[in-house]
Motif scaffolding. Structure first.
Motif, PDB file in Angstrom:
ATOM      1  N   ILE A 147       0.850  -1.194   0.000  1.00  9.43           N
ATOM      2  CA  ILE A 147       0.000   0.000   0.000  1.00  9.43           C
ATOM      3  C   ILE A 147       0.891   1.252   0.000  1.00  9.43           C
ATOM      4  N   ASN A 188       1.838   4.342   3.059  1.00  8.92           N
ATOM      5  CA  ASN A 188       1.409   3.757   4.333  1.00  8.92           C
ATOM      6  C   ASN A 188       2.474   3.935   5.413  1.00  8.92           C
ATOM      7  N   SER A 221       9.254  -0.889  -3.926  1.00  9.73           N
ATOM      8  CA  SER A 221       8.194   0.089  -3.666  1.00  9.73           C
ATOM      9  C   SER A 221       8.774   1.491  -3.802  1.00  9.73           C
ATOM     10  N   THR A 228      -6.534  -4.228  -5.033  1.00  7.54           N
ATOM     11  CA  THR A 228      -5.170  -4.123  -5.572  1.00  7.54           C
ATOM     12  C   THR A 228      -4.132  -4.194  -4.454  1.00  7.54           C
ATOM     13  N   ALA A 229      -4.514  -4.762  -3.314  1.00  5.75           N
ATOM     14  CA  ALA A 229      -3.558  -4.995  -2.222  1.00  5.75           C
ATOM     15  C   ALA A 229      -2.931  -6.375  -2.417  1.00  5.75           C
ATOM     16  N   GLY A 240      -7.234  -1.743   2.590  1.00  4.65           N
ATOM     17  CA  GLY A 240      -6.153  -1.630   1.598  1.00  4.65           C
ATOM     18  C   GLY A 240      -6.682  -1.315   0.214  1.00  4.65           C
ATOM     19  N   GLN A 244      -6.902   1.558  -1.267  1.00  5.82           N
ATOM     20  CA  GLN A 244      -6.254   2.696  -1.938  1.00  5.82           C
ATOM     21  C   GLN A 244      -5.005   3.080  -1.153  1.00  5.82           C
ATOM     22  N   PRO A 245      -4.142   3.938  -1.719  1.00  8.42           N
ATOM     23  CA  PRO A 245      -2.984   4.409  -0.955  1.00  8.42           C
ATOM     24  C   PRO A 245      -3.435   5.127   0.310  1.00  8.42           C
ATOM     25  N   ASN A 265      -3.423   0.592  -6.273  1.00  7.45           N
ATOM     26  CA  ASN A 265      -2.187   0.716  -5.484  1.00  7.45           C
ATOM     27  C   ASN A 265      -0.947   0.403  -6.310  1.00  7.45           C
TER      28      ASN A 265
END
Lengths: 511, 511
Positions: A178, A181, A208, A295-296, A329, A331-332, A436
């Motif tokens: 994410i 986060n 990431s 999308t997590a 999770g 979205q960002p 994400n």
């Protein structure tokens, strides 16, 4: 020069987690091609040795026929100077590869097998191919929970282990995936201000756009010696440091360098990786954050529950008190994606700025509250209120400033990179999805985390209404080539879904 | 020079089946570290492109900040000259890796999946790590026989295919693992002398001490152009050439370069590898030799029978007439191990020398006989007698000499390397075991196949009586370092078992 030695030469090539040796094709002493087909050689000097993959060289500017070159990684592993006399041997295949082959055959491995495998990996006796073979053989559903326990224990034993000499050492960890986060940078000051010990060491981003270490580095030094780390933790009850200087479960970092480019994501490896690192860091009480969303990393609630059981099984047998929080999770978190933009979000929350991102604040308070309830003197259910009080009173900010001073303050500049593009909505409606993975990739191409001021700044989040032409987010980049890569990706797929209110409300996961 | 290009530079480093790109750390255009964590980059020049793993360089003697270096393999794949202007992109992960990940998850793949995987491998879009992931995921019992068929077809389609325009094109292949097993060099002259078409292309040794191509090269040229190959086969009805110049199932060679160092030996890969190569070579009738013995690849008769069924299943569906011969794999065949020593054994048999190794002669006659029975005009059961007659009459020798002349004769010198050590029996008794694997390894360390006159010459075989001090075999080496490696290994384990007659007779496998 004795007649079976070569002169050691350091070759200024960074081969990234793989040892490479360079031998000239015309080397009169050893037949370069003969070694090459066998893939690995052993280089001996003054009683120490290193294994390396062999590259054959036809250019004396790189290596001379009477020299043996080693890539930077391999050279650093030998305690020797350039020009030292070295001998070369055929590398015996690592005996633990037998266990890997048994695993490929579908057999169950025991504690001894996992220990010998991690010992060989940490001694750099595995090539990347061999690490890939191990990861695939133990990937996905190929490890039962006992094997996960054995692997965790073996990874833990591969490195050093910290001891804080206190009964309660708190920690938190998110399984990742994410963007934005950065809850650790809020949880640590809150929990430390409460007086609990929370010596947080974090990783840098690998694939990431930002890790906690990269983000904290915007504000303070994070490369601390073990001695500095201990002093700061004693004095402030916490820290926000990079974990790389302590040799904690080093085999984990080596496996990650193969796992990530292969895109293999195995539950067994994840559980072993996280728990071995936390146990090595001396944690006694741990919160694991498992975000769930389309999308997590974990897409279904039932998968999150299954993963929780695995964490609990291994943790219970390794004497660490573990609790799992399943979080939103979809979205960002926060607005910024990239070290500087994320540091800005964190400071806004600490400063109780009314514009601070509410989701980052809420999530951090929930996590901090759960950790505070590890304190035997805190009544069940009171943690959140205590955490909120510490934040709103300014004590969390004061603790963060104390940590920054203790670690070594850096001059703060929250101006993003100069190259900027606004990505706008191409229709009217409500934001019903933010991908994400796509947002992380855009920020990454824009230069994050290496370029600390590059990344993505989100202006719209799930549920926000947008008109056609409204700015969804801004891309910031330092280098023209990066800027182009990120723009191209956003033009191909901007990561946002715009729809109507109803679609938003029928989302399969609710929090 | 445009502002987003670098100058192409050929780096004289042989990276052995993996493309490597070299970028200076101070390259002002692209952030080297940013690319490196992602593992692969795409280099574009004049509309062609190549994927490569990135190494970061800190030495301008290797690559300048305005240059992009490519290893020899990668450079050869681009149709470009040094100094050409290139651009660099992030490599999109190969989409077929999704199929590999599905296979890791335990799913069954279809024809399309295997085709896209082999297409990506042959286009050098897979790193060695990714190839290792594919090999492990499809290794051991993870492919059912339909998947083996799909893989064989996909590997076949990855390269060119020969067409001999005849109804009967014979071939033979041994699954390997038995040193000295040079039957092809006897079978081809016998079968060609009978008048059948047998255009044999062979590989060079990869991890064995000699391949048929290495051994034939002692007598004649084996690097023939496709045109030369066709002319020789038309004229002589056969050839003994290296298969590497024709692009037959090229993905096979690339997978082997990863499979061998990993020590993975999967039946599915073996079946697909052998049959795709033979189909690509235009064979219509094929004998597969499966040696069985305690140190052979196949150790039990029931495993040999199961493997036979797999070969038959795939062959029947790809329209190749295939027969399997299960043979005695309890010890090396013939006396010599290493290209020159094996060529000597072959010539002794062809010359009907009374000292010629009887086992090599017998086995070759059996194989040749079976192939001759593919001829519709030959009565069943008559093949062996015909083959023996061709050999004893000198017609096989005449055909071999014709092949040598046609391919280009080389001066023959059957003197082994100068460095020689005799390995002797340390007790009296009967030879009850010879370890194929250990003998191959000793010969290999001694320098074979690269050093053609190096290797091992066996003086005692299974069943021979020995007295203490009798010479079991001789090790020959060219280089002192090789000589030392081979002697050390033989001192550690000489590969021979000496016992009594009774132990010999109770061997679990009899032929």
């Amino acid at each position: 020069m004795s007649n079976d030695t070569l002169q050691l030469r350091r070759i200024a090539i960074d081969t990234y987690h793989e040892n490479v040796a360079y031998l000239h094709r015309e080397c009169g002493l050893y037949r370069a091609e003969g070694f090459q087909a066998l893939s690995k050689i052993q280089v001996n000097v003054n009683g120490s040795k290193v294994l390396a993959v062999l590259n054959v060289v036809d250019d004396t500017a790189i290596v001379q026929p009477n020299e043996l070159g080693l890539s930077e990684q391999a050279f650093a592993q030998l305690n020797a100077t350039e020009g030292s006399l070295v001998t070369v041997d055929h590398a015996e295949p690592s005996t633990s590869m037998d266990a890997v082959r048994r695993k490929i055959n579908g057999e169950r491995l025991d504690q001894e097998d996992f220990t010998s495998i991690t010992n060989d990996i940490v001694a750099a006796r595995y090539s990347k191919m061999e690490m890939a073979a191990f990861l695939v053989a133990t990937g996905q559903n190929n490890l039962d929970r006992d094997e996960m326990l054995y692997l965790t224990r073996a990874m833990l034993q591969s490195g050093d282990r910290m001891d804080w000499h206190e009964a309660l050492v708190a920690d938190k960890h998110c399984i990742g995936g994410i963007p934005g986060n950065r809850t650790s940078m809020l949880v640590v000051p809150i929990v430390a201000a409460h007086g609990m010990l929370i010596p947080k060491t974090s990783s840098r981003a690998i694939t990431s756009p930002a890790g906690t270490a990269d983000t904290m580095e915007m504000l303070a030094e994070v490369n601390l010696t073990p001695a500095q780390l201990h002093n700061i933790v004693r004095q402030e009850r916490g820290c926000l440091a990079w974990g790389g200087t302590a040799k904690l479960a080093p085999v984990d970092d080596m496996l990650i360098s193969v796992e990530r480019p292969l895109g293999i994501d195995s539950q067994g490896q994840m559980v072993a990786s996280i728990l071995s690192k936390k146990l090595a860091a001396g944690s006694t009480h741990l919160i694991i954050d498992i975000p769930v969303g389309p999308t997590a990393k974990v897409r279904q609630m039932r998968q999150a529950l299954a993963l929780r059981k695995l964490f609990e099984f291994v943790a219970d047998r390794l004497n660490i008190h573990l609790e799992v929080m399943i979080t939103d999770g979809r979205q960002p978190v926060g607005r910024g994606i990239g070290p500087m933009l994320e540091a800005r979000d964190v400071m806004q929350v600490l400063q109780n700025d009314p514009d601070a991102p509410a989701d980052l604040r809420q999530k951090s308070l929930h996590l901090a509250g759960r950790i505070i309830e590890f304190d035997p003197d805190v009544r069940g259910g009171q943690g959140y209120a205590i955490a909120r009080d510490i934040l709103e009173s300014g004590r969390a900010l004061a603790k963060m400033n104390a940590l920054i001073q203790a670690q070594g303050a850096r001059s703060i500049d929250f101006h993003p990179s100069a190259l900027c593009q606004e990505i706008t909505a191409d229709s009217e409606g409500v934001v019903i999805a933010i991908d994400n993975f796509q947002m992380a990739k855009i920020a990454r191409l824009a230069g994050a985390p290496m370029m600390k001021k590059a990344g993505v700044d989100l202006l719209k989040k799930l549920g926000n209404s947008v008109k056609k032409g409204d700015v969804l987010y801004r891309i910031y980049a330092e280098f023209p080539a990066d800027f182009k890569f990120a723009q191209q990706l956003a033009a191909h797929n901007n990561g946002y879904g715009i729809g109507n209110e109803e679609q938003m409300l029928t989302s399969p996961i609710t929090f």
